[in-house]
Scaffold this motif. Structure first.
Motif, short mmCIF file in Angstrom:
data_model
loop_
_atom_site.label_atom_id
_atom_site.label_comp_id
_atom_site.label_asym_id
_atom_site.label_seq_id
_atom_site.Cartn_x
_atom_site.Cartn_y
_atom_site.Cartn_z
N ASN B 126 0.81 -1.22 0.00
CA ASN B 126 0.00 0.00 0.00
C ASN B 126 0.84 1.27 0.00
O ASN B 126 0.31 2.37 0.04
N ALA B 127 2.17 1.12 -0.04
CA ALA B 127 3.04 2.28 0.04
C ALA B 127 2.92 3.15 -1.22
O ALA B 127 2.59 2.66 -2.29
N ASP B 128 3.18 4.43 -1.07
CA ASP B 128 3.24 5.33 -2.22
C ASP B 128 4.65 5.23 -2.81
O ASP B 128 5.59 5.84 -2.31
N ILE B 129 4.76 4.45 -3.89
CA ILE B 129 6.11 4.12 -4.40
C ILE B 129 6.81 5.32 -5.04
O ILE B 129 7.99 5.25 -5.34
N LYS B 130 6.10 6.42 -5.23
CA LYS B 130 6.78 7.63 -5.72
C LYS B 130 7.45 8.40 -4.57
O LYS B 130 8.28 9.27 -4.80
N GLN B 131 7.06 8.06 -3.33
CA GLN B 131 7.64 8.74 -2.16
C GLN B 131 8.71 7.89 -1.48
O GLN B 131 9.68 8.43 -0.94
N VAL B 132 8.55 6.56 -1.52
CA VAL B 132 9.48 5.69 -0.79
C VAL B 132 10.82 5.58 -1.54
O VAL B 132 10.83 5.25 -2.73
N PRO B 133 11.94 5.86 -0.87
CA PRO B 133 13.24 5.70 -1.54
C PRO B 133 13.66 4.22 -1.60
O PRO B 133 13.27 3.44 -0.73
N VAL B 134 14.43 3.86 -2.62
CA VAL B 134 14.87 2.46 -2.76
C VAL B 134 15.65 1.96 -1.56
O VAL B 134 15.68 0.76 -1.29
N SER B 135 16.29 2.89 -0.84
CA SER B 135 17.10 2.48 0.32
C SER B 135 16.26 1.70 1.34
O SER B 135 16.80 0.93 2.13
N VAL B 136 14.93 1.89 1.30
CA VAL B 136 14.03 1.18 2.22
C VAL B 136 13.87 -0.30 1.84
O VAL B 136 13.70 -1.15 2.70
N VAL B 137 13.94 -0.59 0.54
CA VAL B 137 13.68 -1.97 0.09
C VAL B 137 14.92 -2.74 -0.33
O VAL B 137 14.87 -3.95 -0.54
N MET B 138 16.04 -2.02 -0.48
CA MET B 138 17.25 -2.69 -0.99
C MET B 138 17.89 -3.61 0.06
O MET B 138 17.65 -3.47 1.25
N THR B 139 18.71 -4.56 -0.44
CA THR B 139 19.60 -5.30 0.45
C THR B 139 20.82 -4.42 0.66
O THR B 139 21.33 -3.82 -0.27
N ARG B 140 21.25 -4.33 1.91
CA ARG B 140 22.19 -3.30 2.31
C ARG B 140 23.57 -3.87 2.65
O ARG B 140 23.66 -5.00 3.13
N MET B 141 24.64 -3.11 2.38
CA MET B 141 25.96 -3.44 2.90
C MET B 141 25.86 -3.55 4.41
O MET B 141 25.17 -2.74 5.00
#
Lengths: 203, 203
Positions: B126-141
């Protein structure tokens, strides 16, 4: 090595002809020829002569890759019905942890393929993905790239690369009410090929 | 073949020892040994003895696959900034026709990886994908699976299979303000491996 070079250049060549070129007797040549034949470097065919049988590494690799059959490497396909909604298809994709779903008709015959890419495209549009059936977004027969059980791993990988797809359904023809249809008996994906590559690289 | 079998079993073994086992003279053995050595079946090391050098096809394939370096096969990575919205990331994925995006910080160093699967998961939420940055969904170092230029194609494929990822960033270490960071200099994906497999299968 002189004998091998002569055979490579003049195959098929008899032992008399090799002896003549080397200016030695057949008797003097015989032990060398028998060792080279036993070692698999030359091949002797009665009444024809000697052939070069030694394979280079590149040829061996290509031969091995082409000798592996789709039937030996195929993975289990995840199948959905064409009436399934896009939303349910996406849920299935996550539950089964696969990248591609194969779409079948009521009689079980293949009618389409739907990929993560197809699903992502519709998911960001304005459509109600709980209402839209996958049949709207799938790639449809006869535009599918497919492979059969008796084709090689090389054939499958080549089709994946040439047609830029992630997965191929492995199909088997069947007749339904006098019509030519296809059953999905497996899949070959980029994952299948990558796993096979690792298998071949093991010591 | 008797000589080869003896060497395989007893390597390293001197010509005296082989001759003794066969109950023949060294002089009688010499032509056979020199042919086998020239043919690459045996290897002679001075003052040590003979070794078996013949490779079977499986060994050759594994050796070849392990000899290909990531630097020879790597593809061009598509890179986005961590502030990029999920929506823009998906658009980039389609425009560039790739399956994975590599996420970098302002100084260009790698901080994450985002896949089609990550993007599909958030796209149906349900997130507004135009507002959410990829850093929220990415796999992180440091949870990323990576590979370096001098590792082999086999190493890369093995990591892809073991960690169940679609793509690996090819990284090169660099120091930024005294901190250890990594530059993305390429990628190896299941597509890269599948293309390499086709290349090896060509005649």
């Amino acid at each position: 090595m002189l004998i091998v070079d002569i055979v490579k250049k003049h195959e098929p060549i008899t032992s008399e002809e090799i002896a003549a070129k080397l200016n030695i007797t057949r008797a003097a040549l015989r032990p060398d020829l028998s060792i080279l034949t036993m070692a698999g470097i030359l091949e002797a065919r009665p009444r024809v002569g000697y052939f070069y049988a030694g394979k280079n590494p590149k040829g061996l690799i290509s031969e091995k890759i082409r000798s592996i059959k789709v039937s030996e490497i195929k993975a289990v396909p995840v199948v959905i019905r064409e009436e399934t909604s896009v939303y349910d298809a996406i849920v299935t994709l996550f539950l089964e942890d696969v990248g591609t779903l194969f779409v079948v008709q009521e009689d079980g015959s293949l009618c389409g393929v739907v990929s993560r890419k197809d699903l992502l495209k519709i998911a960001i549009g304005n459509a109600d993905i709980k209402q839209v059936p996958v049949s709207v977004v799938m790639t449809r027969m006869p535009n599918l790239v497919t492979v059969t059980l008796d084709e090689s791993a090389y054939d499958a990988a080549r089709k994946i690369v040439e047609h830029q797809v992630d997965a191929l359904p492995v199909i088997r023809p069947k007749e339904v009410d006098g019509k030519q249809k296809y059953e999905v008996v497996g899949k070959v994906t980029k994952t299948t090929i990558t796993k096979l590559f690792v298998e071949l690289g093991k010591d």
